[in-house]
Write a protein that holds these residues in place. Structure first.
Motif, mmCIF file in Angstrom:
data_model
loop_
_atom_site.group_PDB
_atom_site.id
_atom_site.type_symbol
_atom_site.label_atom_id
_atom_site.label_comp_id
_atom_site.label_asym_id
_atom_site.label_seq_id
_atom_site.Cartn_x
_atom_site.Cartn_y
_atom_site.Cartn_z
ATOM 1 N N GLY A 247 4.296 6.174 1.480
ATOM 2 C CA GLY A 247 4.466 6.828 0.190
ATOM 3 C C GLY A 247 5.875 7.312 -0.072
ATOM 4 O O GLY A 247 6.805 7.090 0.721
ATOM 5 N N GLN A 248 6.020 7.989 -1.179
ATOM 6 C CA GLN A 248 7.330 8.429 -1.657
ATOM 7 C C GLN A 248 8.111 9.297 -0.665
ATOM 8 O O GLN A 248 9.345 9.192 -0.611
ATOM 9 N N PRO A 249 7.467 10.160 0.128
ATOM 10 C CA PRO A 249 8.262 10.933 1.098
ATOM 11 C C PRO A 249 9.027 10.064 2.091
ATOM 12 O O PRO A 249 10.015 10.525 2.681
ATOM 13 N N ILE B 284 -2.923 11.713 -0.269
ATOM 14 C CA ILE B 284 -2.838 11.779 -1.726
ATOM 15 C C ILE B 284 -3.536 13.052 -2.181
ATOM 16 O O ILE B 284 -4.674 13.325 -1.765
ATOM 17 N N GLY B 285 -2.870 13.832 -3.009
ATOM 18 C CA GLY B 285 -3.476 15.037 -3.557
ATOM 19 C C GLY B 285 -4.341 14.707 -4.765
ATOM 20 O O GLY B 285 -4.402 13.581 -5.236
ATOM 21 N N GLY B 286 -5.007 15.726 -5.277
ATOM 22 C CA GLY B 286 -5.869 15.546 -6.441
ATOM 23 C C GLY B 286 -5.401 16.363 -7.618
ATOM 24 O O GLY B 286 -4.266 16.851 -7.654
ATOM 25 N N TRP C 238 0.842 -1.194 0.000
ATOM 26 C CA TRP C 238 0.000 0.000 0.000
ATOM 27 C C TRP C 238 0.882 1.250 0.000
ATOM 28 O O TRP C 238 0.819 2.084 0.881
ATOM 29 N N PHE C 239 1.674 1.339 -1.065
ATOM 30 C CA PHE C 239 2.599 2.450 -1.248
ATOM 31 C C PHE C 239 2.041 3.365 -2.344
ATOM 32 O O PHE C 239 1.554 2.881 -3.376
#
Length: 687
Positions: free
Chosen positions: A569-571, A608-610, A330-331
């Motif tokens: 996530g990526q950060p 997560i942004g949009g 769940w990345f």
């Protein structure tokens, strides 16, 4: 009395006008060098010359634009003949050139004033002063010797007009054969075009502002920039919507707890953390572990063999290696596209800028604190098959990572196969060769691009046999066609070849590999749940795994192969790698956390942004909250679509608040993440 030589050649007049403008602009650049000479004392002569060279090319571009009107008029034989014969027309051209120089001079005067006040080159924010012109003019009048500058300016314009008029007066029209005229006109146009383009690149990228940021030294960038170009480059970015500190403070306590800020301070919005390790992780022979990070293009999780599917699926090699790794199913990429993924990964801050374009393209955000710069004992590499001018990522990388080896097009032996440069297979092959020649422990980032239109599969493909899935399989995974499926399968093949070659080196068993996708794709598939699709998770969900076969027998390091289901996530990439290798760092302000720390699992969530400002999504405890045109709360595992917004309203309210906090904090940190060297000399603010 010595007669003044005449000019019969139209290109001769055009190029003399061009060089006249260029000489003025470059002379002003030398003035900037003189003003910066003390600050540049620690820079090498080679770097200073390079900055002047890049700046000279920017000046040439401006000179071309300034020369275009007379060049166009002189390119028409009838008009050229009239200019040669008419003193009035020559005077009109002279006055027009004086107006162009006057306009440029106003910008340069403002640029020097801006430099004296801020130690920065002028940018589009100067237009904000036009909102209160009288106050701005009064400030200028009281701060600078306006009268003296105006007198000097008038003298310069007078001298310019005399020189320009004399140049035009020397031109005598001479008729030319049509073929000769066409050849000379095309040649002149081509040379002017090349001067404006600034550089010749196989991927056709022109000279960009990021070329000026080739060094971590800010003063070299100041020397290389052109003020007129800089206003243009920052105009779009200046429209970016920024967040108020008060809006960030509303969520600060929750964010400080989630980020484990050691000394929270809401008043100062303190987000800095440090990680002081007593010792680095060493191999049996006492060497630090190597690091290889591979950012995989468009690797949408539902399209891969990690998702439910047919047989081995399109990426069996990736899945096989992940089964021997620390796999994080769940990345997510907090934002799309690739440019945002690179910025987010390198800085640890989700690139939520939507109103002003991607952050890597924003010159005002080029100065960032990047964790990779703290890897002091490592030889640092960034490898890309194409040009680093793409999305202006060269500025982000070269300006913020000291002693970085940036390998891009022109660095490789293999030929380009399409607009994205060399094939991923060739990139992997040559990357192994480069790393094998490294004398020190290395930390390398490899950015791939094969799984992207036009889906090129090279002739030299190491025996790749393209699969031919049937339409039902394509639809199940969400592929748009066979070419897309085959492109992903080829990347998986190249990945397998990469590890085969790496295993034959002496550094493989003392290297930590990190593989993850840059972003997902919007195509819906049949192998995920309705709630997953309702939250559009396929656009951001990507595989990630940490593969370190040499560490498998050392669980005390925190590396334990297995499945880690918490959302992340990526950060998190660089804080996790720093923790695993024992690399110390200071003043890290990103939103990344150490995924090896068991404590973070108690409040694991992923923002997560949009596609628009204030569009947000948040994953937590198997739920996804989404706020776009409408709000929704979905349990991702539910086999049927059901919006739980009203049924579990408390959870929805809490998750929306957390998502807002992450969005606002990310937005704020994009503009407050300067490198430590920059923070030591805070810029004065105009009241």
């Amino acid at each position: 009395m010595v007669s003044t030589p005449v000019i019969h050649s139209r290109p001769g007049v055009i190029f003399r006008i061009f060089f006249l403008f260029w000489a003025v602009f470059f002379l002003l650049r030398l003035v900037m060098w003189y003003l910066l000479r003390t600050d540049l004392a620690s820079c090498s002569v080679i770097d200073i010359v390079q900055a002047l060279y890049i700046g000279g090319k920017f000046d040439a571009r401006m000179a071309v634009f300034a020369s275009l009107p007379p060049a166009i008029l002189l390119s028409v034989p009838r008009t050229a003949q009239k200019i040669s014969a008419s003193r009035t027309l020559r005077h009109c051209l002279t006055l027009f050139s004086a107006f162009v120089l006057f306009a440029a001079g106003i910008i340069y005067c403002a640029d020097f004033g801006y430099f004296f006040y801020h130690h920065q080159r002028i940018d589009a924010t100067v237009l904000d002063f036009l909102e209160n012109p009288l106050i701005s003019l009064a400030m200028v009048w009281e701060s600078y010797p306006v009268l003296l500058i105006s007198i000097a300016f008038c003298i310069i314009l007078y001298i310019w007009c005399r020189i320009y008029a004399a140049l035009l007066q020397r031109y005598i029209f001479s008729p030319e054969r049509t073929s000769f005229f066409v050849i000379r006109s095309c040649g002149t146009a081509l040379l002017l075009f090349l001067a404006a383009y600034g550089q010749i690149s196989s991927n056709l990228f022109p000279l960009r502002w990021s070329n000026a940021y080739f060094s971590t030294c800010n003063d070299l960038a100041l020397l290389a920039l052109n003020p007129i170009q800089n206003i243009r480059d920052t105009l779009h970015a200046s429209r970016s919507i920024q967040i108020s500190p008060q809006a960030v403070r509303e969520h600060y306590d929750e964010m400080a707890e989630w980020l484990r800020i050691p000394a929270p301070n809401a008043a100062d919005l303190e987000f800095s953390r440090s990680n002081n390790h007593s010792a680095m992780l060493k191999t049996s022979d006492g060497k630090p572990w190597n690091i290889v990070i591979v950012i995989m293009e468009s690797l949408s999780w539902p399209k891969t063999s990690f998702a439910p599917g047919f047989g081995h699926g399109p990426t069996p090699n990736l899945k096989a290696v992940a089964e021997q790794s620390m796999y994080f199913p769940w990345f997510f990429a907090p934002t799309r596209t690739t440019a945002r993924a690179i910025f987010t990964t390198m800085t640890g801050i989700p690139d939520v800028n939507r109103s002003g374009g991607t952050s890597s393209r924003n010159p005002s955000l080029v100065d960032q604190n990047i964790l990779l710069d703290s890897f002091n004992d490592y030889e640092k590499y960034y490898m890309i098959g194409g040009s680093a001018s793409w999305a202006n990522i060269r500025g982000l990388l070269q300006h913020n990572i000291s002693n970085l080896h940036l390998l891009e097009e022109g660095s490789w032996n293999a030929p380009n196969i399409d607009v994205w440069g060399i094939s991923d297979l060739d990139l992997f092959r040559e990357a192994v060769d480069v790393l094998s020649r490294s004398s020190a422990p290395f930390a390398a980032v490899i950015q791939t691009a094969a799984f992207h239109r036009p889906y090129t599969i090279p002739r030299d493909n190491a025996g790749f046999v393209p699969p031919h899935p049937d339409p039902s399989e394509l639809a199940f995974y969400g592929f748009t066609g066979q070419d897309e499926y085959q492109s992903l399968a080829f990347f998986d093949h190249a990945f397998g070849e990469f590890l085969k070659k790496a295993k034959r080196t002496d550094w493989f068993n003392r290297t930590i590999f990190v593989f993850f996708g840059d972003h997902g794709l919007n195509d819906p598939s049949q192998n995920v749940t309705p709630g997953y699709l309702a939250c559009r998770l396929q656009s951001n969900h990507v595989p990630m795994f940490i593969y370190a076969p040499g560490l498998a027998q050392r669980p005390e390091t925190g590396y334990v192969p297995g499945i880690y289901p918490q959302p992340c996530g990526q950060p998190d990439i660089f804080p996790t790698i720093a923790a695993l290798t024992g690399i110390s760092y200071a003043s890290y302000r990103g939103l990344g956390r150490n995924l090896l720390d068991p404590d973070i699992r108690r409040d694991a969530r992923q923002f997560i942004g949009g596609n628009e400002e204030h569009h947000v999504r948040l994953l937590e405890d198997g739920y996804c909250f989404i706020r776009e045109q409408h709000k929704g709360l979905y349990r991702i595992s539910d086999p049927e679509l059901k919006n739980l917004l009203n049924e579990e309203s408390d959870r929805a309210i809490r998750m929306e608040k957390a998502a807002d906090g992450m969005y606002r904090t990310s937005k704020y940190l994009l503009y407050h993440n300067r490198r430590k060297t920059s923070e030591s000399s805070e810029l004065k603010k105009i009241p």
